[in-house]
Scaffold this motif. Structure first.
Motif, PDB file in Angstrom:
ATOM      1  N   GLN A 258     -44.406   7.720  -8.440  1.00 58.43           N
ATOM      2  CA  GLN A 258     -45.633   6.463  -8.969  1.00 58.43           C
ATOM      3  C   GLN A 258     -46.323   6.280  -8.092  1.00 58.43           C
ATOM      4  O   GLN A 258     -46.218   5.682  -6.808  1.00 58.43           O
ATOM      5  CB  GLN A 258     -44.224   5.326  -9.167  1.00 58.43           C
ATOM      6  CG  GLN A 258     -45.181   3.995  -9.664  1.00 58.43           C
ATOM      7  CD  GLN A 258     -44.285   2.965  -9.768  1.00 58.43           C
ATOM      8  OE1 GLN A 258     -43.209   2.542  -9.042  1.00 58.43           O
ATOM      9  NE2 GLN A 258     -44.421   2.108 -11.006  1.00 58.43           N
ATOM     10  N   ARG A 490     -50.599  -8.266 -10.013  1.00 59.28           N
ATOM     11  CA  ARG A 490     -50.904  -7.548 -11.107  1.00 59.28           C
ATOM     12  C   ARG A 490     -50.474  -8.429 -12.291  1.00 59.28           C
ATOM     13  O   ARG A 490     -49.821  -9.292 -11.998  1.00 59.28           O
ATOM     14  CB  ARG A 490     -50.177  -6.074 -11.454  1.00 59.28           C
ATOM     15  CG  ARG A 490     -48.915  -6.068 -11.116  1.00 59.28           C
ATOM     16  CD  ARG A 490     -48.014  -4.825 -11.271  1.00 59.28           C
ATOM     17  NE  ARG A 490     -47.852  -4.694 -12.822  1.00 59.28           N
ATOM     18  CZ  ARG A 490     -46.483  -5.220 -13.316  1.00 59.28           C
ATOM     19  NH1 ARG A 490     -45.605  -5.036 -12.641  1.00 59.28           N
ATOM     20  NH2 ARG A 490     -46.394  -5.030 -14.865  1.00 59.28           N
TER      21      ARG A 490
ATOM     22  N   HIS B 387     -33.367  13.132 -18.119  1.00 60.66           N
ATOM     23  CA  HIS B 387     -34.678  12.637 -17.863  1.00 60.66           C
ATOM     24  C   HIS B 387     -35.343  12.637 -18.839  1.00 60.66           C
ATOM     25  O   HIS B 387     -36.297  11.946 -19.322  1.00 60.66           O
ATOM     26  CB  HIS B 387     -35.000  12.584 -16.403  1.00 60.66           C
ATOM     27  CG  HIS B 387     -36.424  11.577 -16.280  1.00 60.66           C
ATOM     28  ND1 HIS B 387     -36.048  10.585 -15.795  1.00 60.66           N
ATOM     29  CD2 HIS B 387     -37.606  11.719 -16.347  1.00 60.66           C
ATOM     30  CE1 HIS B 387     -37.217   9.934 -15.658  1.00 60.66           C
ATOM     31  NE2 HIS B 387     -38.357  10.874 -15.918  1.00 60.66           N
ATOM     32  N   LEU B 424     -37.616  -8.011 -26.352  1.00 57.93           N
ATOM     33  CA  LEU B 424     -36.258  -8.570 -26.165  1.00 57.93           C
ATOM     34  C   LEU B 424     -35.916  -9.216 -27.339  1.00 57.93           C
ATOM     35  O   LEU B 424     -36.769 -10.083 -27.905  1.00 57.93           O
ATOM     36  CB  LEU B 424     -35.997  -9.354 -25.077  1.00 57.93           C
ATOM     37  CG  LEU B 424     -36.327  -8.840 -23.478  1.00 57.93           C
ATOM     38  CD1 LEU B 424     -37.920  -8.804 -23.319  1.00 57.93           C
ATOM     39  CD2 LEU B 424     -35.667  -9.790 -22.535  1.00 57.93           C
ATOM     40  N   LYS B 440     -36.488  -7.995 -13.546  1.00 55.52           N
ATOM     41  CA  LYS B 440     -36.336  -6.693 -13.529  1.00 55.52           C
ATOM     42  C   LYS B 440     -37.348  -5.869 -14.534  1.00 55.52           C
ATOM     43  O   LYS B 440     -38.363  -5.045 -14.238  1.00 55.52           O
ATOM     44  CB  LYS B 440     -35.173  -6.433 -14.045  1.00 55.52           C
ATOM     45  CG  LYS B 440     -34.630  -4.688 -13.418  1.00 55.52           C
ATOM     46  CD  LYS B 440     -33.258  -4.523 -14.286  1.00 55.52           C
ATOM     47  CE  LYS B 440     -32.067  -4.909 -13.770  1.00 55.52           C
ATOM     48  NZ  LYS B 440     -31.779  -4.273 -12.456  1.00 55.52           N
ATOM     49  N   GLU B 442     -40.246  -7.588 -15.546  1.00 57.78           N
ATOM     50  CA  GLU B 442     -41.907  -7.606 -15.170  1.00 57.78           C
ATOM     51  C   GLU B 442     -42.064  -6.548 -14.269  1.00 57.78           C
ATOM     52  O   GLU B 442     -43.532  -6.217 -14.321  1.00 57.78           O
ATOM     53  CB  GLU B 442     -42.016  -8.965 -14.407  1.00 57.78           C
ATOM     54  CG  GLU B 442     -41.679 -10.427 -15.037  1.00 57.78           C
ATOM     55  CD  GLU B 442     -41.737 -11.375 -14.268  1.00 57.78           C
ATOM     56  OE1 GLU B 442     -41.152 -11.307 -12.902  1.00 57.78           O
ATOM     57  OE2 GLU B 442     -41.971 -12.600 -14.632  1.00 57.78           O
ATOM     58  N   MET B 443     -41.252  -5.827 -13.528  1.00 61.85           N
ATOM     59  CA  MET B 443     -41.888  -4.829 -12.755  1.00 61.85           C
ATOM     60  C   MET B 443     -41.718  -3.477 -13.645  1.00 61.85           C
ATOM     61  O   MET B 443     -42.449  -2.220 -13.026  1.00 61.85           O
ATOM     62  CB  MET B 443     -40.736  -4.752 -11.711  1.00 61.85           C
ATOM     63  CG  MET B 443     -40.471  -5.677 -10.523  1.00 61.85           C
ATOM     64  SD  MET B 443     -42.146  -6.120 -10.012  1.00 61.85           S
ATOM     65  CE  MET B 443     -42.618  -4.787  -8.862  1.00 61.85           C
ATOM     66  N   ALA B 445     -43.073  -3.366 -17.118  1.00 61.61           N
ATOM     67  CA  ALA B 445     -44.074  -3.192 -18.295  1.00 61.61           C
ATOM     68  C   ALA B 445     -45.052  -4.418 -17.928  1.00 61.61           C
ATOM     69  O   ALA B 445     -45.265  -5.287 -17.294  1.00 61.61           O
ATOM     70  CB  ALA B 445     -43.302  -3.534 -19.395  1.00 61.61           C
ATOM     71  N   GLY B 446     -46.373  -4.021 -18.725  1.00 62.72           N
ATOM     72  CA  GLY B 446     -47.312  -5.090 -18.583  1.00 62.72           C
ATOM     73  C   GLY B 446     -47.240  -6.122 -19.662  1.00 62.72           C
ATOM     74  O   GLY B 446     -47.783  -7.416 -19.470  1.00 62.72           O
ATOM     75  N   GLY B 467     -49.738  -1.430 -17.652  1.00 57.88           N
ATOM     76  CA  GLY B 467     -48.329  -1.417 -17.111  1.00 57.88           C
ATOM     77  C   GLY B 467     -48.113  -0.413 -16.100  1.00 57.88           C
ATOM     78  O   GLY B 467     -49.187   0.374 -15.763  1.00 57.88           O
ATOM     79  N   PRO B 468     -47.175  -0.401 -15.457  1.00 60.12           N
ATOM     80  CA  PRO B 468     -46.814   0.275 -14.327  1.00 60.12           C
ATOM     81  C   PRO B 468     -47.000   2.044 -14.550  1.00 60.12           C
ATOM     82  O   PRO B 468     -46.567   2.297 -15.703  1.00 60.12           O
ATOM     83  CB  PRO B 468     -45.501  -0.048 -13.680  1.00 60.12           C
ATOM     84  CG  PRO B 468     -45.378  -1.306 -14.352  1.00 60.12           C
ATOM     85  CD  PRO B 468     -45.773  -1.463 -15.564  1.00 60.12           C
ATOM     86  N   TYR B 469     -47.478   2.789 -13.717  1.00 60.03           N
ATOM     87  CA  TYR B 469     -47.461   4.164 -14.038  1.00 60.03           C
ATOM     88  C   TYR B 469     -45.950   4.548 -14.393  1.00 60.03           C
ATOM     89  O   TYR B 469     -44.964   4.169 -13.825  1.00 60.03           O
ATOM     90  CB  TYR B 469     -47.821   4.946 -12.558  1.00 60.03           C
ATOM     91  CG  TYR B 469     -47.968   6.408 -12.552  1.00 60.03           C
ATOM     92  CD1 TYR B 469     -49.239   6.845 -12.823  1.00 60.03           C
ATOM     93  CD2 TYR B 469     -46.771   7.319 -12.308  1.00 60.03           C
ATOM     94  CE1 TYR B 469     -49.433   8.240 -12.952  1.00 60.03           C
ATOM     95  CE2 TYR B 469     -47.193   8.552 -12.620  1.00 60.03           C
ATOM     96  CZ  TYR B 469     -48.315   9.034 -12.869  1.00 60.03           C
ATOM     97  OH  TYR B 469     -48.721  10.542 -12.977  1.00 60.03           O
ATOM     98  N   ASP B 474     -53.073   2.840 -13.532  1.00 58.32           N
ATOM     99  CA  ASP B 474     -53.288   1.649 -12.577  1.00 58.32           C
ATOM    100  C   ASP B 474     -52.791   0.286 -13.236  1.00 58.32           C
ATOM    101  O   ASP B 474     -53.316  -0.356 -14.091  1.00 58.32           O
ATOM    102  CB  ASP B 474     -54.857   1.413 -12.467  1.00 58.32           C
ATOM    103  CG  ASP B 474     -55.119   0.317 -11.391  1.00 58.32           C
ATOM    104  OD1 ASP B 474     -54.384  -0.489 -11.082  1.00 58.32           O
ATOM    105  OD2 ASP B 474     -56.473   0.468 -10.704  1.00 58.32           O
ATOM    106  N   GLY B 475     -51.532  -0.113 -12.868  1.00 57.37           N
ATOM    107  CA  GLY B 475     -50.897  -1.330 -13.443  1.00 57.37           C
ATOM    108  C   GLY B 475     -51.485  -2.688 -12.946  1.00 57.37           C
ATOM    109  O   GLY B 475     -51.133  -3.652 -13.467  1.00 57.37           O
TER     110      GLY B 475
END
Lengths: 509, 509
Positions: A258, A490, B387, B424, B440, B442-443, B445-446, B467-469, B474-475
């Motif tokens: 990441q 962010r 994975h 959710l 958890k 928030e870290m 997804a955008g 959102g995060p990589y 670029d989140g």
């Protein structure tokens, strides 16, 4: 306070077992009291694990609690008293006045971020209410806020042992944003780093925060820094140092599973443009200001004016003559470390030997670890033909580039790399040209200034201490001033959340 | 309007000589009217040179003029009338209603950015006045504003031929910021792209702007896109597409002499978490909503719900049974291109053959280029061990992950990659657990949403479509909503500038 040489992890001191090193007296090269243990990979992991565990609690602290923590750090640093200044003087060779000023700047910076936190605007709270009647589809309730990105790795800089180091700008802005910080202390001032690190640890404890909010590690090489940037729990990096160091960290960060942002402030020669009118009316006055800025802190500022650009002629000759007359009286000054002093000597020697470069004057010579101020000149065509003349020589070295006319001056600007600052010296008669050039200069630097020099970076909401690559890794941000908090945030959007599930700041209607 | 197959450079149509390709009717795979010429490297250079020349004029346009230009683009797109919709239907296989809606969204988006420009807050004007009396050093006058980063390369997306394409969100936000745009049109809808590109060209001309403000290029392979990102005049990139494509552009951008930001929206499986209370009370209702969201637009949304996570038991069985009952009635739908349809079939086949995955149900079968909705299930332990089950299958494929208990559900979340959205489904009894999990999530997804699905991305000031990589490169940013303008801006500080030399917006006291 005692300097133990320990790593600071989890609110305690822990001996690093990955090699030992001594602090060195900058002016003599001799070891100072205390030996420091380098961190192992296990130490890095212990620090980042604790930072990750502390993150959820720390980022949800109230604005008041977080501001109080920043204030507590400022107080604890002030409470270190003279011991801190004396130790920093020995380790860095910087004079007392400068270090007392830097301590004030460091505490002031922490307090400025405390105010910024209380102000709360950085949260970017946005409310866009629902409209269930909208056709064809009902409009949801949307709310947005900025959240902290996660634990941040901060690299202490050699040239600001307080203001850009353990509790410097990067640490202050990351903590303000809600991010735990793991500092890699600079080995040029380990004792100073430990004293400040202990002060932060005390503030963490006094404020009842989880100990993982702050850690400080020593490194005997590059291993610790590299491991930190590669660690999956670290989510952003703050760095001030060489281009080589900064780009190495950028590479590690971009190759992670990441990738994470690296905010590296790297190198800049801070061009100074002397316009014809200004030169005509006050060449000697500008030369005096320039020489004073060049030698400030032995030239060891990121914003040191390393390049002058002007149109050749009688007025520029007057400027050069005056600078050449002042420089020989400038005393040699102790540089921060033996290796910085050696690199500076080598850089100056390269310029002296360069076939297209002529020496204007040198300052007084000094001891083995002193830097001697040096001013050179070259033609614009030589400058453009030899890209290496744009390389930063970290220290009090300057190069005057002489252009045939304004058109050649503009072409020199076109070939410049990204810079932290560009200074313009202008009189009334120059304004039209200067205003036109503004568009070009904005693309080259983060800060433009008139009739001054870049040294002296105000800690202000309107400051940009940054600039296009390679001045920094990311020209969209600043490392000085309140805008720096946005580096470590962010945005997250919350759609149709019941009030009870919303984060506190978004619960208002 | 006629579709010429020309590149749009400098206000004109130019024939690209780097290969030819045809538009393809999505539902039949047969060529449509018109042949398109790919751009050469010289065409890329011509476009970026004109963009660079136009940059200084365009970025200094008044807010009013720039807003009027965005409004003019919206009007010109609307004036294309039904021809645009008919062509887009043929090229993409998307139905009329969806494309009419998307046209409205595209025009609305341009108008929203016009308002954002007029509002002016994006300029981030900051004033910190001088204090000549300050000790020990006088305080300078400092002013700050955001400026446009430079010409931007925008890559059209396959799945939104209007809203994320030639005049889509990336183009609108870059133009709003003051950046000229060079679009690499997506070869899946070249005729649609040309029609919209011509509309933008007309708006440029009507508004009296330099023609270099906009260009559009066709590419028969990857050459044009790569050359664009490598071009030194391009200063940022907007991309929506595959992870492979996005990471390839990130690599090119990071290896440039001057690295530039790439805003790539890449892949996301948009997890949906079904909490026990919600499942108990309305498993069938949620299943209906889920199936409708899954098949929307043949599942070709970045926010398609590809993953459901829940605790196993009777209620989850009810959910699965209901979804399994609805799915067989869902008609097959034409996919955007033959290769997307093929990749979808292969992805579904991989899941069918996977030893740890069981098929729940499939939708109706259809023609050669149609996608058949497919729902699978697997245990949480299998999901965590494999994975590849996190890989996005672009289209209407979903996977239900069955957890033994809430603790296992949380461990599944811990192993998730970065996402655009997480939904959710909660009842009163779930709120405490859900609120705890928010930290958890928030870290990860955008955008987080409750009792809905990620499809349907509101164009709003409070939207984060990011959102995060690896969801994005670029989140820290969004590609939908007004916040997107900040992608294409950087701050510049002006110190002690005489009024006459200041940029207009900073001249006020």
């Amino acid at each position: 306070m005692t300097i133990s040489g320990n790593l600071l992890i989890g609110g305690k001191g822990t001996r690093g077992s990955n090699g030992e090193f001594s602090a060195v007296e900058a002016s003599t090269g001799k070891p100072l009291e205390g030996s420091f243990g380098g961190a192992t990979k296990a130490d890095v992991e212990a620090a980042t694990k604790l930072a990750w565990q502390a993150f959820d609690i720390y980022r949800e602290t109230s604005l008041e609690d977080r501001a109080a923590f920043l204030e507590a750090i400022a107080q604890e640093i002030e409470a270190l008293g003279d011991e801190l200044v004396v130790r920093a003087m020995a380790e860095t060779g910087l004079p007392r006045g400068r270090l007392e000023g830097e301590r004030g700047r460091t505490a002031g910076q922490l307090r400025l971020f405390a105010k910024e936190v209380l102000d709360g605007r950085f949260q970017e709270l946005r409310f866009d209410p629902a409209n269930p009647e909208r056709k064809p589809a009902p409009k949801p309730d949307l709310r947005l806020r900025n959240i902290a990105v996660g634990p941040v790795a901060v690299f202490g800089a050699s040239n600001f042992p307080l203001a850009f180091s353990v509790a410097g700008g990067d640490t202050a802005s990351a903590l303000a944003a809600g991010c735990p910080v793991v500092v890699k202390a600079h080995s040029a001032h380990p004792g100073t780093s430990e004293l400040v690190g202990q002060a932060v640890q005390r503030a963490v404890e006094k404020c009842g925060l989880p100990a993982g909010v702050f850690a400080m590690l020593f490194d005997t090489g590059f291993e610790v820094g590299q491991a930190l940037v590669a660690d999956p729990r670290i989510r952003a990096v703050g760095f001030t140092g060489s281009r080589r160091g900064g780009t190495a960290l950028m590479k590690i960060a971009s190759e992670r599973k990441q990738p994470i942002p690296v905010y590296a402030e790297m190198s800049s020669i801070n061009p100074v443009i002397l316009f014809p009118g200004a030169l005509k009316n006050r060449a000697e006055q500008i030369a005096t200001g320039f020489v004073n800025s060049l030698v400030l802190g032995a030239g060891q500022f990121c914003t040191n004016p390393g390049l002058l650009i002007a149109v050749e002629g009688e007025d520029l000759d007057t400027f050069i003559a005056k600078a050449g007359q002042l420089l020989p009286d400038m005393p040699a000054q102790t540089m921060l470390t033996g290796s910085i002093s050696k690199a500076y000597c080598e850089g100056v020697a390269r310029l002296e030997k360069h076939p297209e470069v002529t020496l204007v004057a040198k300052g007084k010579t000094g001891g083995e670890f002193d830097g001697v101020a040096s001013l050179f000149q070259a033609s614009a065509s030589a400058f453009q033909a030899h890209h290496e003349l744009q390389d930063e020589v970290f220290g009090a070295a300057g190069l005057v580039v002489k252009c045939r006319d304004v058109a050649e001056l503009e072409s020199v600007l076109d070939g410049l790399e990204g810079q932290l600052t560009i200074a313009l010296h202008v009189d009334e008669s120059d304004m039209e040209d200067a205003a036109r050039l503004r568009l070009k200069l904005e693309m080259l630097a983060g800060r433009l200034l008139v009739d001054g020099f870049g040294t002296g970076v105000e800690v202000s909401p309107a400051m940009v201490h940054g600039g296009p690559y390679p001045a920094t890794s990311d020209g969209r941000t600043t490392s000085v001033g309140t805008l720096a908090i946005y580096r470590f945030l962010r945005p997250v959007s919350y759609q149709d959340f019941p009030t009870a599930m919303l984060p506190q700041p978004l619960r208002q209607a």
